[in-house]
Write an enzyme that holds these catalytic residues in place. Sequence first.
Site, PDB file in Angstrom:
ATOM      1  N   ASP A 129       0.875  -1.163   0.000  1.00 55.56           N
ATOM      2  CA  ASP A 129       0.000   0.000   0.000  1.00 55.56           C
ATOM      3  C   ASP A 129       0.921   1.224   0.000  1.00 55.56           C
ATOM      4  O   ASP A 129       2.111   1.116   0.327  1.00 55.56           O
ATOM      5  CB  ASP A 129      -0.877  -0.046   1.250  1.00 55.56           C
ATOM      6  CG  ASP A 129      -1.680   1.221   1.446  1.00 55.56           C
ATOM      7  OD1 ASP A 129      -2.326   1.664   0.476  1.00 55.56           O
ATOM      8  OD2 ASP A 129      -1.648   1.774   2.559  1.00 55.56           O
TER       9      ASP A 129
ATOM     10  N   ASP B  21      -0.265   5.063   0.830  1.00 59.58           N
ATOM     11  CA  ASP B  21      -0.581   6.056   1.860  1.00 59.58           C
ATOM     12  C   ASP B  21      -0.471   5.454   3.257  1.00 59.58           C
ATOM     13  O   ASP B  21      -1.021   4.386   3.544  1.00 59.58           O
ATOM     14  CB  ASP B  21      -1.993   6.603   1.655  1.00 59.58           C
ATOM     15  CG  ASP B  21      -2.129   7.380   0.358  1.00 59.58           C
ATOM     16  OD1 ASP B  21      -1.094   7.774  -0.209  1.00 59.58           O
ATOM     17  OD2 ASP B  21      -3.271   7.593  -0.082  1.00 59.58           O
TER      18      ASP B  21
END
Length: 250
Positions: free
Chosen positions: A45, A47
Amino acid sequence: MITYPENGTMKFFTCSTQQRYTSTKMATAVEIKAIMRIADAVCFDVDSTVIKEEGIDELAKFCGVGDAVAEMTQNAMGGNISFKTALTERLALIQPSRDQVNRLIIDQPPCLTEGMMDLVDRLQQRNVQVFLISGGFHSIVEHVAARINIPLNNVYANKLKFHLNGDYAGFDETQPTAESGGKGRVIGLLKKERGFKKVVMIGDGATDLEACPPADAFIGFGGNIIRQQIKEKAKWFVTSCQEITAELEQ
């Protein structure tokens, strides 16, 4: 899951195989660490994992609607509402122009999480393919990818649309990362098209957790923000990149 038959041979089962095998026993931290060491692909991922910020929150602040959007982000990351609904509502509030997105990247470039560049380097030295799979925006994520030497064809993220004058015109709803379950669909596609046998997903949110399966293991990341749901459900939860890097040396 890892089992040790009578002959001592270690066997690995994917998350999906494990779910068919038993509905009660989940992979342990030891088993996930073992899978991490033999993975041929690792998906991150972006963020609050690869970078310290939530990209959409930073864009909202830049556009003057930070507080309202941050609350929506918290609900989305906790799995309280569908990701696509949260994304649609947040972007409708932000209405970012092409110029605002470009200026954000120049004026306030994302900050890499401590140890992330070293972790990615170590993985690549082991000939592990590294991917960024993000519910954020491609224009921002590709900037992050360039900084940590990840090729653009290993980036999966949402794409903003703009009118000819640069005003916001929506987002590409056909991208798998625009919906809940999208990261899992990307991983399934990677396995099918690129032939990966062991894929690990690393992230801080509900959309990352739900990507296993088809990912063979999930590592919960709390180095920037600790989401209680992820901490409780992830069998291996880390608070720094160095914890993962150290396991690669075992």
